[in-house]
Design a protein around this motif. Structure first.
Motif, PDB file in Angstrom:
ATOM      1  N   MET A 196       0.706  -1.091   0.165  1.00 52.53           N
ATOM      2  CA  MET A 196       0.584   0.594   0.064  1.00 52.53           C
ATOM      3  C   MET A 196       0.609   1.478   0.233  1.00 52.53           C
ATOM      4  O   MET A 196       0.631   2.203  -0.308  1.00 52.53           O
ATOM      5  CB  MET A 196      -0.922   0.140   1.528  1.00 52.53           C
ATOM      6  N   PHE A 197       2.009   1.283   0.293  1.00 49.82           N
ATOM      7  CA  PHE A 197       3.000   2.669   1.116  1.00 49.82           C
ATOM      8  C   PHE A 197       4.308   3.061  -0.132  1.00 49.82           C
ATOM      9  O   PHE A 197       4.833   3.703   0.200  1.00 49.82           O
ATOM     10  CB  PHE A 197       3.124   2.743   2.697  1.00 49.82           C
ATOM     11  N   PHE A 198       4.483   1.571  -0.146  1.00 51.46           N
ATOM     12  CA  PHE A 198       5.519   1.842  -1.064  1.00 51.46           C
ATOM     13  C   PHE A 198       6.139   2.253  -2.089  1.00 51.46           C
ATOM     14  O   PHE A 198       7.133   3.539  -2.281  1.00 51.46           O
ATOM     15  CB  PHE A 198       7.189   0.657  -0.886  1.00 51.46           C
ATOM     16  N   TYR A 199       4.971   2.147  -2.660  1.00 51.82           N
ATOM     17  CA  TYR A 199       5.301   3.036  -4.388  1.00 51.82           C
ATOM     18  C   TYR A 199       5.377   4.105  -4.419  1.00 51.82           C
ATOM     19  O   TYR A 199       6.072   4.770  -5.033  1.00 51.82           O
ATOM     20  CB  TYR A 199       4.423   2.003  -5.250  1.00 51.82           C
ATOM     21  N   PRO A 200       4.123   4.647  -3.516  1.00 53.90           N
ATOM     22  CA  PRO A 200       3.774   6.312  -3.377  1.00 53.90           C
ATOM     23  C   PRO A 200       4.642   6.978  -3.231  1.00 53.90           C
ATOM     24  O   PRO A 200       5.476   8.671  -3.537  1.00 53.90           O
ATOM     25  CB  PRO A 200       1.909   6.656  -2.970  1.00 53.90           C
ATOM     26  N   SER A 210      -3.071   9.904  -3.606  1.00 51.47           N
ATOM     27  CA  SER A 210      -2.595   9.891  -2.630  1.00 51.47           C
ATOM     28  C   SER A 210      -4.070   9.518  -2.113  1.00 51.47           C
ATOM     29  O   SER A 210      -3.999   8.995  -0.614  1.00 51.47           O
ATOM     30  CB  SER A 210      -2.470  11.302  -3.220  1.00 51.47           C
ATOM     31  N   GLN A 211      -5.076   9.694  -2.925  1.00 51.42           N
ATOM     32  CA  GLN A 211      -6.194   8.831  -2.891  1.00 51.42           C
ATOM     33  C   GLN A 211      -6.346   7.335  -1.911  1.00 51.42           C
ATOM     34  O   GLN A 211      -7.127   7.232  -1.132  1.00 51.42           O
ATOM     35  CB  GLN A 211      -8.068   9.161  -3.633  1.00 51.42           C
ATOM     36  N   ALA A 212      -6.038   6.841  -2.821  1.00 55.44           N
ATOM     37  CA  ALA A 212      -5.590   5.279  -2.546  1.00 55.44           C
ATOM     38  C   ALA A 212      -4.795   5.365  -1.589  1.00 55.44           C
ATOM     39  O   ALA A 212      -4.868   4.559  -0.707  1.00 55.44           O
ATOM     40  CB  ALA A 212      -5.027   4.343  -3.680  1.00 55.44           C
ATOM     41  N   THR A 213      -3.779   6.321  -1.347  1.00 52.95           N
ATOM     42  CA  THR A 213      -3.090   5.987   0.299  1.00 52.95           C
ATOM     43  C   THR A 213      -3.022   6.153   1.526  1.00 52.95           C
ATOM     44  O   THR A 213      -3.557   5.446   2.563  1.00 52.95           O
ATOM     45  CB  THR A 213      -1.784   6.514   0.237  1.00 52.95           C
ATOM     46  N   SER A 214      -4.394   7.064   1.790  1.00 52.81           N
ATOM     47  CA  SER A 214      -5.910   7.550   2.466  1.00 52.81           C
ATOM     48  C   SER A 214      -5.901   6.287   2.635  1.00 52.81           C
ATOM     49  O   SER A 214      -6.690   6.354   3.451  1.00 52.81           O
ATOM     50  CB  SER A 214      -5.789   9.039   2.462  1.00 52.81           C
ATOM     51  N   LEU A 215      -6.673   5.486   1.312  1.00 53.15           N
ATOM     52  CA  LEU A 215      -7.824   4.820   1.965  1.00 53.15           C
ATOM     53  C   LEU A 215      -7.336   3.925   2.511  1.00 53.15           C
ATOM     54  O   LEU A 215      -7.970   2.795   3.382  1.00 53.15           O
ATOM     55  CB  LEU A 215      -8.159   4.557   0.482  1.00 53.15           C
ATOM     56  N   SER A 216      -6.475   2.921   1.824  1.00 44.79           N
ATOM     57  CA  SER A 216      -5.325   2.464   3.152  1.00 44.79           C
ATOM     58  C   SER A 216      -5.031   2.564   4.077  1.00 44.79           C
ATOM     59  O   SER A 216      -5.250   1.459   5.176  1.00 44.79           O
ATOM     60  CB  SER A 216      -3.921   2.053   1.596  1.00 44.79           C
ATOM     61  N   LEU A 217      -5.039   3.446   4.609  1.00 48.22           N
ATOM     62  CA  LEU A 217      -4.490   3.553   5.682  1.00 48.22           C
ATOM     63  C   LEU A 217      -5.513   3.756   6.828  1.00 48.22           C
ATOM     64  O   LEU A 217      -5.723   3.787   7.879  1.00 48.22           O
ATOM     65  CB  LEU A 217      -3.764   5.412   6.027  1.00 48.22           C
ATOM     66  N   LEU A 218      -7.009   4.330   6.369  1.00 49.15           N
ATOM     67  CA  LEU A 218      -8.142   4.065   6.856  1.00 49.15           C
ATOM     68  C   LEU A 218      -8.561   2.996   7.196  1.00 49.15           C
ATOM     69  O   LEU A 218      -8.924   2.985   8.049  1.00 49.15           O
ATOM     70  CB  LEU A 218      -9.461   4.700   6.435  1.00 49.15           C
ATOM     71  N   GLY A 219      -8.238   1.092   5.913  1.00 48.50           N
ATOM     72  CA  GLY A 219      -8.614   0.309   6.157  1.00 48.50           C
ATOM     73  C   GLY A 219      -7.588  -0.097   7.556  1.00 48.50           C
ATOM     74  O   GLY A 219      -8.361  -0.928   8.324  1.00 48.50           O
ATOM     75  N   ILE A 220      -6.917   0.105   7.902  1.00 42.58           N
ATOM     76  CA  ILE A 220      -5.616  -0.238   8.583  1.00 42.58           C
ATOM     77  C   ILE A 220      -6.398   0.252  10.056  1.00 42.58           C
ATOM     78  O   ILE A 220      -6.441  -0.661  10.672  1.00 42.58           O
ATOM     79  CB  ILE A 220      -4.401  -0.093   8.352  1.00 42.58           C
ATOM     80  N   SER A 221      -6.917   1.181   9.709  1.00 41.45           N
ATOM     81  CA  SER A 221      -7.140   1.796  11.305  1.00 41.45           C
ATOM     82  C   SER A 221      -7.905   1.276  10.839  1.00 41.45           C
ATOM     83  O   SER A 221      -8.754   0.770  12.481  1.00 41.45           O
ATOM     84  CB  SER A 221      -7.177   3.565  11.112  1.00 41.45           C
ATOM     85  N   SER A 222      -9.121   0.458  10.973  1.00 38.59           N
ATOM     86  CA  SER A 222     -10.041   0.501  11.232  1.00 38.59           C
ATOM     87  C   SER A 222      -9.832  -1.281  11.210  1.00 38.59           C
ATOM     88  O   SER A 222     -10.795  -1.937  12.230  1.00 38.59           O
ATOM     89  CB  SER A 222     -11.189   0.118   9.268  1.00 38.59           C
TER      90      SER A 222
END
Length: 460
Positions: A83-87, A111-123
Protein backbone atom coordinates in the motif's frame (compact mmCIF):
# COMPACT_ATOMS: atom_id res chain seq x y z
CA UNK A 1 16.63 1.85 34.53
CA UNK A 2 14.63 5.08 34.67
CA UNK A 3 14.24 5.01 30.89
CA UNK A 4 13.00 1.40 30.99
CA UNK A 5 10.49 2.27 33.69
CA UNK A 6 9.27 5.25 31.66
CA UNK A 7 8.80 3.08 28.58
CA UNK A 8 6.87 0.49 30.60
CA UNK A 9 4.71 3.15 32.15
CA UNK A 10 4.01 4.65 28.75
CA UNK A 11 3.03 1.24 27.36
CA UNK A 12 0.73 0.65 30.31
CA UNK A 13 -0.84 4.08 29.85
CA UNK A 14 -1.48 3.35 26.17
CA UNK A 15 -2.88 -0.10 26.97
CA UNK A 16 -5.25 1.34 29.57
CA UNK A 17 -6.59 3.90 27.10
CA UNK A 18 -6.43 1.83 23.92
CA UNK A 19 -10.04 2.29 22.88
CA UNK A 20 -9.91 6.07 23.12
CA UNK A 21 -6.56 6.15 21.31
CA UNK A 22 -7.78 4.05 18.39
CA UNK A 23 -11.03 5.94 18.05
CA UNK A 24 -8.88 9.08 17.69
CA UNK A 25 -6.64 7.26 15.19
CA UNK A 26 -9.69 6.16 13.19
CA UNK A 27 -11.17 9.67 13.11
CA UNK A 28 -7.77 11.07 12.09
CA UNK A 29 -7.57 8.53 9.22
CA UNK A 30 -11.11 9.36 8.16
CA UNK A 31 -10.30 13.07 8.02
CA UNK A 32 -7.16 12.39 5.99
CA UNK A 33 -9.15 10.35 3.49
CA UNK A 34 -11.90 12.93 3.00
CA UNK A 35 -9.30 15.68 2.69
CA UNK A 36 -6.96 13.82 0.35
CA UNK A 37 -5.53 16.07 -2.40
CA UNK A 38 -7.01 15.75 -5.88
CA UNK A 39 -3.48 15.48 -7.31
CA UNK A 40 -0.52 13.37 -6.28
CA UNK A 41 1.08 14.99 -3.25
CA UNK A 42 4.37 13.57 -1.98
CA UNK A 43 4.17 15.22 1.46
CA UNK A 44 0.66 13.87 1.97
CA UNK A 45 1.74 10.34 1.05
CA UNK A 46 4.75 10.52 3.36
CA UNK A 47 2.39 11.71 6.11
CA UNK A 48 0.17 8.67 5.51
CA UNK A 49 3.15 6.32 5.61
CA UNK A 50 4.56 7.89 8.76
CA UNK A 51 1.10 7.72 10.34
CA UNK A 52 0.97 4.02 9.45
CA UNK A 53 4.19 3.33 11.36
CA UNK A 54 2.91 5.28 14.37
CA UNK A 55 -0.36 3.32 14.27
CA UNK A 56 1.55 0.03 14.29
CA UNK A 57 3.67 1.13 17.26
CA UNK A 58 0.56 2.16 19.20
CA UNK A 59 -1.11 -1.12 18.26
CA UNK A 60 1.74 -3.23 19.63
CA UNK A 61 1.90 -1.07 22.75
CA UNK A 62 -1.83 -1.57 23.30
CA UNK A 63 -1.62 -5.30 22.77
CA UNK A 64 1.51 -5.66 24.92
CA UNK A 65 2.71 -8.40 22.61
CA UNK A 66 4.91 -11.23 23.81
CA UNK A 67 4.94 -13.13 20.51
CA UNK A 68 5.39 -11.23 17.27
CA UNK A 69 5.27 -14.24 14.96
CA UNK A 70 1.54 -13.76 14.50
CA UNK A 71 -0.95 -12.72 11.86
CA UNK A 72 -0.90 -9.04 12.80
CA UNK A 73 2.87 -8.55 12.45
CA UNK A 74 3.19 -10.38 9.12
CA UNK A 75 0.07 -8.69 7.78
CA UNK A 76 1.44 -5.26 8.72
CA UNK A 77 4.81 -5.92 7.06
CA UNK A 78 3.23 -7.02 3.80
CA UNK A 79 0.62 -4.25 3.97
CA UNK A 80 3.35 -1.61 4.01
CA UNK A 81 4.85 -2.83 0.73
CA UNK A 82 1.48 -3.39 -0.91
CA UNK A 83 0.00 0.00 0.00
CA UNK A 84 2.67 2.58 0.87
CA UNK A 85 5.98 1.67 -0.78
CA UNK A 86 5.27 2.77 -4.36
CA UNK A 87 3.82 6.26 -3.75
CA UNK A 88 6.65 7.24 -1.39
CA UNK A 89 9.76 5.43 -2.65
CA UNK A 90 9.22 4.61 -6.33
CA UNK A 91 6.77 7.01 -7.95
CA UNK A 92 8.86 10.17 -7.32
CA UNK A 93 12.07 8.65 -8.77
CA UNK A 94 11.18 5.74 -11.08
CA UNK A 95 7.40 5.53 -11.63
CA UNK A 96 7.64 2.84 -14.33
CA UNK A 97 10.18 0.61 -12.59
CA UNK A 98 7.91 -2.45 -12.77
CA UNK A 99 6.03 -3.63 -15.84
CA UNK A 100 2.51 -3.05 -14.53
CA UNK A 101 3.15 0.67 -13.98
CA UNK A 102 3.95 1.09 -17.67
CA UNK A 103 0.22 0.78 -18.37
CA UNK A 104 -1.33 4.23 -18.16
CA UNK A 105 -3.43 5.07 -15.09
CA UNK A 106 -4.85 8.14 -13.36
CA UNK A 107 -1.90 9.23 -11.24
CA UNK A 108 -4.07 11.83 -9.51
CA UNK A 109 -5.68 8.98 -7.55
CA UNK A 110 -2.45 7.85 -5.85
CA UNK A 111 -2.81 10.02 -2.76
CA UNK A 112 -6.49 9.16 -2.35
CA UNK A 113 -5.62 5.46 -2.58
CA UNK A 114 -2.84 5.85 -0.01
CA UNK A 115 -5.19 7.53 2.48
CA UNK A 116 -7.81 4.82 1.81
CA UNK A 117 -5.20 2.20 2.71
CA UNK A 118 -4.46 4.06 5.94
CA UNK A 119 -8.18 4.21 6.76
CA UNK A 120 -8.47 0.49 6.09
CA UNK A 121 -5.68 -0.45 8.48
CA UNK A 122 -6.95 1.90 11.19
CA UNK A 123 -10.34 0.16 10.90
CA UNK A 124 -8.63 -3.21 11.26
CA UNK A 125 -6.83 -2.04 14.39
CA UNK A 126 -10.01 -0.54 15.81
CA UNK A 127 -11.82 -3.86 15.40
CA UNK A 128 -8.95 -5.69 17.07
CA UNK A 129 -8.55 -3.47 20.15
CA UNK A 130 -12.30 -3.29 20.73
CA UNK A 131 -12.57 -7.07 21.00
CA UNK A 132 -12.70 -7.79 24.70
CA UNK A 133 -14.32 -11.15 25.59
CA UNK A 134 -16.31 -11.06 28.80
CA UNK A 135 -15.67 -14.72 29.38
CA UNK A 136 -12.85 -17.01 28.29
CA UNK A 137 -14.15 -20.50 27.71
CA UNK A 138 -12.40 -23.45 29.23
CA UNK A 139 -10.27 -25.64 27.02
CA UNK A 140 -12.05 -28.58 25.41
CA UNK A 141 -11.07 -32.12 26.31
CA UNK A 142 -7.96 -33.17 24.40
CA UNK A 143 -8.52 -35.93 21.87
CA UNK A 144 -5.57 -37.12 19.80
CA UNK A 145 -5.89 -36.65 16.05
CA UNK A 146 -4.81 -39.53 13.82
CA UNK A 147 -3.01 -37.99 10.83
CA UNK A 148 -2.67 -41.17 8.74
CA UNK A 149 -5.93 -40.51 6.83
CA UNK A 150 -4.67 -37.02 5.96
CA UNK A 151 -1.35 -38.49 4.87
CA UNK A 152 -3.13 -40.96 2.60
CA UNK A 153 -5.51 -38.35 1.15
CA UNK A 154 -2.63 -35.98 0.37
CA UNK A 155 -0.53 -38.64 -1.39
CA UNK A 156 -3.43 -39.94 -3.51
CA UNK A 157 -4.57 -36.42 -4.41
CA UNK A 158 -1.04 -35.39 -5.38
CA UNK A 159 -0.68 -38.48 -7.56
CA UNK A 160 -3.97 -37.69 -9.34
CA UNK A 161 -2.94 -34.05 -9.76
CA UNK A 162 0.27 -35.15 -11.49
CA UNK A 163 -1.42 -37.92 -13.51
CA UNK A 164 -4.07 -35.54 -14.89
CA UNK A 165 -1.41 -33.11 -16.12
CA UNK A 166 -1.77 -30.51 -13.37
CA UNK A 167 1.88 -30.46 -12.39
CA UNK A 168 2.98 -30.07 -16.01
CA UNK A 169 0.66 -27.06 -16.32
CA UNK A 170 2.01 -25.65 -13.06
CA UNK A 171 5.57 -25.84 -14.38
CA UNK A 172 4.44 -24.32 -17.69
CA UNK A 173 2.71 -21.43 -15.95
CA UNK A 174 5.87 -20.41 -14.10
CA UNK A 175 7.88 -20.89 -17.28
CA UNK A 176 5.75 -18.18 -18.92
CA UNK A 177 3.51 -20.44 -20.99
CA UNK A 178 0.26 -18.92 -19.73
CA UNK A 179 -2.09 -19.46 -16.80
CA UNK A 180 -3.22 -22.81 -15.44
CA UNK A 181 -6.53 -23.87 -16.91
CA UNK A 182 -9.44 -24.72 -14.64
CA UNK A 183 -9.88 -28.45 -14.32
CA UNK A 184 -10.53 -31.36 -12.01
CA UNK A 185 -6.82 -31.58 -11.18
CA UNK A 186 -7.03 -28.20 -9.39
CA UNK A 187 -9.35 -29.75 -6.80
CA UNK A 188 -6.93 -32.63 -6.26
CA UNK A 189 -4.08 -30.16 -5.77
CA UNK A 190 -6.18 -28.18 -3.31
CA UNK A 191 -7.08 -31.34 -1.38
CA UNK A 192 -3.44 -32.41 -1.33
CA UNK A 193 -2.03 -29.26 0.25
CA UNK A 194 -5.04 -28.68 2.53
CA UNK A 195 -4.41 -32.17 3.92
CA UNK A 196 -0.79 -31.16 4.55
CA UNK A 197 -1.94 -28.00 6.36
CA UNK A 198 -4.19 -30.16 8.55
CA UNK A 199 -1.40 -32.67 9.21
CA UNK A 200 0.88 -29.94 10.55
CA UNK A 201 -1.90 -28.42 12.66
CA UNK A 202 -2.77 -31.86 14.05
CA UNK A 203 0.89 -32.53 14.97
CA UNK A 204 1.03 -29.35 17.03
CA UNK A 205 -2.41 -30.01 18.51
CA UNK A 206 -1.32 -33.49 19.58
CA UNK A 207 1.93 -32.16 21.00
CA UNK A 208 0.15 -29.38 22.92
CA UNK A 209 -2.28 -31.92 24.30
CA UNK A 210 0.64 -33.89 25.74
CA UNK A 211 2.64 -30.91 27.01
CA UNK A 212 2.05 -27.17 27.09
CA UNK A 213 5.59 -26.49 28.27
CA UNK A 214 7.80 -28.11 25.63
CA UNK A 215 7.20 -29.52 22.17
CA UNK A 216 6.80 -33.30 21.96
CA UNK A 217 8.58 -34.44 18.82
CA UNK A 218 6.96 -37.89 18.94
CA UNK A 219 3.82 -36.15 17.70
CA UNK A 220 5.60 -35.44 14.38
CA UNK A 221 5.67 -38.75 12.40
CA UNK A 222 8.97 -39.00 10.50
CA UNK A 223 7.50 -40.50 7.33
CA UNK A 224 4.92 -37.72 7.08
CA UNK A 225 7.57 -35.06 7.69
CA UNK A 226 9.71 -36.53 4.89
CA UNK A 227 6.69 -36.54 2.56
CA UNK A 228 6.04 -32.84 3.20
CA UNK A 229 9.69 -32.01 2.53
CA UNK A 230 9.47 -33.87 -0.80
CA UNK A 231 6.23 -32.01 -1.58
CA UNK A 232 7.99 -28.69 -0.97
CA UNK A 233 10.91 -29.70 -3.18
CA UNK A 234 8.46 -30.62 -5.94
CA UNK A 235 6.87 -27.18 -5.72
CA UNK A 236 10.27 -25.51 -5.56
CA UNK A 237 11.31 -27.26 -8.78
CA UNK A 238 8.17 -26.00 -10.53
CA UNK A 239 8.90 -22.40 -9.47
CA UNK A 240 5.85 -22.15 -7.20
CA UNK A 241 6.23 -20.18 -3.96
CA UNK A 242 2.79 -19.72 -2.45
CA UNK A 243 2.32 -23.10 -0.80
CA UNK A 244 5.93 -23.08 0.42
CA UNK A 245 5.21 -19.80 2.22
CA UNK A 246 1.91 -21.15 3.57
CA UNK A 247 3.49 -24.31 5.01
CA UNK A 248 6.40 -22.37 6.48
CA UNK A 249 4.12 -19.83 8.16
CA UNK A 250 1.81 -22.48 9.62
CA UNK A 251 4.79 -24.29 11.12
CA UNK A 252 6.57 -21.23 12.51
CA UNK A 253 3.30 -19.63 13.56
CA UNK A 254 2.07 -22.57 15.61
CA UNK A 255 5.50 -23.21 17.13
CA UNK A 256 5.79 -19.62 18.36
CA UNK A 257 2.12 -19.40 19.36
CA UNK A 258 2.14 -22.58 21.44
CA UNK A 259 5.71 -22.86 22.70
CA UNK A 260 8.36 -20.25 21.98
CA UNK A 261 7.37 -16.61 21.39
CA UNK A 262 9.40 -14.70 18.77
CA UNK A 263 10.65 -11.17 19.34
CA UNK A 264 9.99 -8.42 16.83
CA UNK A 265 13.68 -8.44 15.80
CA UNK A 266 13.52 -12.18 15.12
CA UNK A 267 10.39 -11.80 13.02
CA UNK A 268 11.89 -8.95 10.97
CA UNK A 269 15.06 -11.01 10.42
CA UNK A 270 13.07 -14.07 9.39
CA UNK A 271 10.93 -11.92 7.08
CA UNK A 272 14.05 -10.53 5.43
CA UNK A 273 15.47 -14.04 4.93
CA UNK A 274 12.11 -15.22 3.59
CA UNK A 275 11.88 -12.34 1.12
CA UNK A 276 15.37 -13.10 -0.18
CA UNK A 277 14.55 -16.81 -0.55
CA UNK A 278 11.38 -16.02 -2.49
CA UNK A 279 13.34 -13.59 -4.67
CA UNK A 280 15.82 -16.34 -5.54
CA UNK A 281 12.89 -18.46 -6.70
CA UNK A 282 11.92 -15.60 -9.04
CA UNK A 283 15.46 -15.63 -10.44
CA UNK A 284 15.26 -19.41 -10.79
CA UNK A 285 12.00 -19.08 -12.74
CA UNK A 286 13.74 -16.85 -15.27
CA UNK A 287 16.83 -19.09 -15.44
CA UNK A 288 18.77 -16.31 -13.68
CA UNK A 289 18.31 -14.16 -16.77
CA UNK A 290 16.31 -11.21 -15.43
CA UNK A 291 18.10 -7.92 -14.88
CA UNK A 292 17.55 -6.55 -11.37
CA UNK A 293 19.11 -3.20 -10.59
CA UNK A 294 17.46 -1.90 -7.40
CA UNK A 295 16.68 -3.16 -3.91
CA UNK A 296 13.00 -2.58 -4.67
CA UNK A 297 13.11 -5.56 -7.04
CA UNK A 298 13.40 -7.89 -4.05
CA UNK A 299 9.86 -6.93 -2.92
CA UNK A 300 8.51 -6.52 -6.45
CA UNK A 301 5.68 -9.04 -6.03
CA UNK A 302 4.24 -6.99 -3.18
CA UNK A 303 4.86 -3.54 -4.66
CA UNK A 304 3.19 -4.47 -7.96
CA UNK A 305 -0.13 -4.57 -6.14
CA UNK A 306 -0.04 -0.82 -5.44
CA UNK A 307 -1.18 -0.44 -9.05
CA UNK A 308 -4.30 -2.56 -8.50
CA UNK A 309 -5.76 -0.20 -5.92
CA UNK A 310 -5.37 2.76 -8.26
CA UNK A 311 -7.17 0.82 -10.96
CA UNK A 312 -9.97 -0.16 -8.56
CA UNK A 313 -10.62 3.50 -7.76
CA UNK A 314 -10.75 4.27 -11.49
CA UNK A 315 -13.18 1.43 -12.16
CA UNK A 316 -15.57 2.60 -9.44
CA UNK A 317 -15.42 6.17 -10.79
CA UNK A 318 -16.10 4.92 -14.31
CA UNK A 319 -18.51 2.02 -13.82
CA UNK A 320 -19.82 2.20 -10.26
CA UNK A 321 -19.85 -0.42 -7.50
CA UNK A 322 -20.39 -4.17 -7.99
CA UNK A 323 -22.28 -4.57 -4.68
CA UNK A 324 -20.68 -7.91 -3.88
CA UNK A 325 -20.70 -9.44 -7.35
CA UNK A 326 -16.89 -9.12 -7.57
CA UNK A 327 -16.56 -11.19 -4.38
CA UNK A 328 -18.72 -14.10 -5.53
CA UNK A 329 -15.97 -16.32 -6.95
CA UNK A 330 -14.22 -16.96 -3.63
CA UNK A 331 -17.47 -17.23 -1.66
CA UNK A 332 -18.97 -19.81 -4.05
CA UNK A 333 -15.59 -21.52 -4.43
CA UNK A 334 -15.91 -22.94 -0.92
CA UNK A 335 -18.17 -25.71 -2.31
CA UNK A 336 -16.71 -27.75 -5.22
CA UNK A 337 -18.33 -27.04 -8.60
CA UNK A 338 -20.83 -24.55 -7.09
CA UNK A 339 -19.25 -21.68 -9.04
CA UNK A 340 -19.85 -23.35 -12.38
CA UNK A 341 -23.42 -24.32 -11.51
CA UNK A 342 -24.42 -20.83 -10.30
CA UNK A 343 -22.66 -19.03 -13.15
CA UNK A 344 -24.32 -21.31 -15.68
CA UNK A 345 -27.84 -21.01 -14.22
CA UNK A 346 -27.73 -17.22 -13.92
CA UNK A 347 -25.56 -16.66 -17.02
CA UNK A 348 -22.86 -14.84 -15.03
CA UNK A 349 -19.52 -14.02 -16.62
CA UNK A 350 -16.86 -15.54 -14.27
CA UNK A 351 -14.52 -12.61 -14.98
CA UNK A 352 -16.99 -10.26 -13.25
CA UNK A 353 -17.07 -12.27 -10.01
CA UNK A 354 -13.45 -11.81 -9.06
CA UNK A 355 -11.81 -8.43 -8.39
CA UNK A 356 -8.45 -9.68 -9.69
CA UNK A 357 -10.04 -10.57 -13.03
CA UNK A 358 -11.91 -7.24 -13.22
CA UNK A 359 -8.71 -5.30 -12.56
CA UNK A 360 -6.69 -7.47 -14.95
CA UNK A 361 -9.18 -6.94 -17.77
CA UNK A 362 -9.31 -3.20 -17.07
CA UNK A 363 -5.51 -2.86 -17.21
CA UNK A 364 -4.56 -5.42 -19.88
CA UNK A 365 -7.79 -5.70 -21.85
CA UNK A 366 -7.81 -9.51 -21.45
CA UNK A 367 -7.63 -12.20 -18.80
CA UNK A 368 -6.38 -14.99 -21.04
CA UNK A 369 -2.60 -14.73 -20.61
CA UNK A 370 -1.57 -13.35 -17.23
CA UNK A 371 -3.08 -11.67 -14.19
CA UNK A 372 -2.36 -8.46 -12.33
CA UNK A 373 -3.89 -9.55 -9.03
CA UNK A 374 -5.74 -7.35 -6.55
CA UNK A 375 -5.48 -6.15 -2.93
CA UNK A 376 -7.74 -6.61 0.05
CA UNK A 377 -8.69 -2.92 -0.07
CA UNK A 378 -9.31 -3.03 -3.84
CA UNK A 379 -11.53 -6.08 -3.44
CA UNK A 380 -13.71 -4.45 -0.79
CA UNK A 381 -13.76 -1.01 -2.44
CA UNK A 382 -14.97 -2.39 -5.79
CA UNK A 383 -18.01 -3.81 -4.04
CA UNK A 384 -18.91 -1.41 -1.26
CA UNK A 385 -16.80 1.77 -1.50
CA UNK A 386 -15.20 3.36 1.57
CA UNK A 387 -18.04 2.29 3.88
CA UNK A 388 -17.31 -1.31 2.97
CA UNK A 389 -13.58 -0.84 3.58
CA UNK A 390 -14.27 0.44 7.10
CA UNK A 391 -16.78 -2.30 7.94
CA UNK A 392 -14.98 -5.32 6.47
CA UNK A 393 -11.56 -4.36 7.81
CA UNK A 394 -13.05 -3.77 11.26
CA UNK A 395 -14.61 -7.26 11.14
CA UNK A 396 -11.30 -8.78 10.03
CA UNK A 397 -9.44 -7.16 12.94
CA UNK A 398 -12.03 -8.40 15.41
CA UNK A 399 -11.99 -11.91 13.91
CA UNK A 400 -8.21 -12.32 14.04
CA UNK A 401 -8.11 -11.04 17.63
CA UNK A 402 -10.84 -13.52 18.57
CA UNK A 403 -8.88 -16.39 17.03
CA UNK A 404 -5.63 -15.39 18.67
CA UNK A 405 -7.20 -15.21 22.12
CA UNK A 406 -9.10 -18.49 21.76
CA UNK A 407 -6.82 -20.46 19.43
CA UNK A 408 -5.53 -22.71 22.20
CA UNK A 409 -8.98 -23.63 23.47
CA UNK A 410 -9.93 -26.27 20.92
CA UNK A 411 -8.98 -27.88 17.62
CA UNK A 412 -11.24 -25.71 15.47
CA UNK A 413 -10.09 -22.29 16.68
CA UNK A 414 -6.49 -23.52 16.44
CA UNK A 415 -7.11 -24.70 12.86
CA UNK A 416 -8.74 -21.44 11.83
CA UNK A 417 -5.98 -19.33 13.37
CA UNK A 418 -3.31 -21.51 11.72
CA UNK A 419 -4.92 -21.03 8.30
CA UNK A 420 -5.03 -17.28 8.88
CA UNK A 421 -1.32 -17.44 9.73
CA UNK A 422 -0.65 -19.39 6.53
CA UNK A 423 -2.13 -16.56 4.46
CA UNK A 424 -0.85 -13.65 6.57
CA UNK A 425 1.55 -12.42 3.88
CA UNK A 426 -0.97 -12.87 1.07
CA UNK A 427 -3.91 -11.35 2.96
CA UNK A 428 -3.08 -7.76 2.00
CA UNK A 429 -2.48 -8.53 -1.68
CA UNK A 430 -5.41 -10.85 -2.27
CA UNK A 431 -9.21 -10.95 -2.14
CA UNK A 432 -10.94 -10.53 1.22
CA UNK A 433 -12.28 -14.11 1.10
CA UNK A 434 -9.11 -15.52 -0.49
CA UNK A 435 -8.48 -18.05 2.31
CA UNK A 436 -12.15 -19.01 2.82
CA UNK A 437 -12.07 -22.20 0.75
CA UNK A 438 -8.91 -23.54 2.39
CA UNK A 439 -10.28 -22.62 5.83
CA UNK A 440 -13.61 -24.38 5.30
CA UNK A 441 -12.03 -27.49 3.78
CA UNK A 442 -9.52 -27.67 6.64
CA UNK A 443 -12.24 -27.34 9.26
CA UNK A 444 -14.30 -30.01 7.51
CA UNK A 445 -11.38 -32.46 7.45
CA UNK A 446 -10.61 -31.75 11.10
CA UNK A 447 -14.25 -32.26 12.04
CA UNK A 448 -14.30 -35.66 10.34
CA UNK A 449 -11.07 -36.74 12.03
CA UNK A 450 -12.09 -35.38 15.41
CA UNK A 451 -15.58 -36.87 15.34
CA UNK A 452 -14.94 -40.26 13.81
CA UNK A 453 -12.57 -42.62 15.62
CA UNK A 454 -10.53 -44.35 12.96
CA UNK A 455 -8.75 -47.51 14.15
CA UNK A 456 -5.48 -47.07 12.37
CA UNK A 457 -2.07 -47.41 13.96
CA UNK A 458 0.08 -44.29 13.84
CA UNK A 459 3.07 -44.44 11.52
CA UNK A 460 6.20 -43.03 13.08
Amino acid sequence: LDISCSVLNMKQLIANNKRIIFVIIFVYSLLLYFNAPIRYNYIFDVTCMFSYFVFVLFFFACKQEQNYMDFDTLFFIAYFFVMFFYPVFLYPVDPERFWIFKFKFDEDLISQATSLSLLGISSYMLGSVFYNPKKILEESVYKKINTIPLFFISIVSLFLFIALGGYQELVGMYAGEGKMQSGLYNYFFLLSYVSIFCMIIAWFYNSYGLSQDSIRWQSFPKLQVIYIILFLLLLLYSGSRGKIINIGLITLGLYSYLYKPFTLKQVILLSFIGILMMFFIVLYRSNWGENHETYADVVMDLVLNNRNLYEALEIVEREGLTYGRSMLAYILGVIPFLQGIVFSIFNIDPDTTNSAMIITKSILGTTSETGTGTTIISDIYLSFDVVGVIFFMLILGRFTCYLKMRGKLNLYTMTTYAIMMAFAVYASRAEYFFSARVMVWSLFLMYILHSVRLKIKTIS
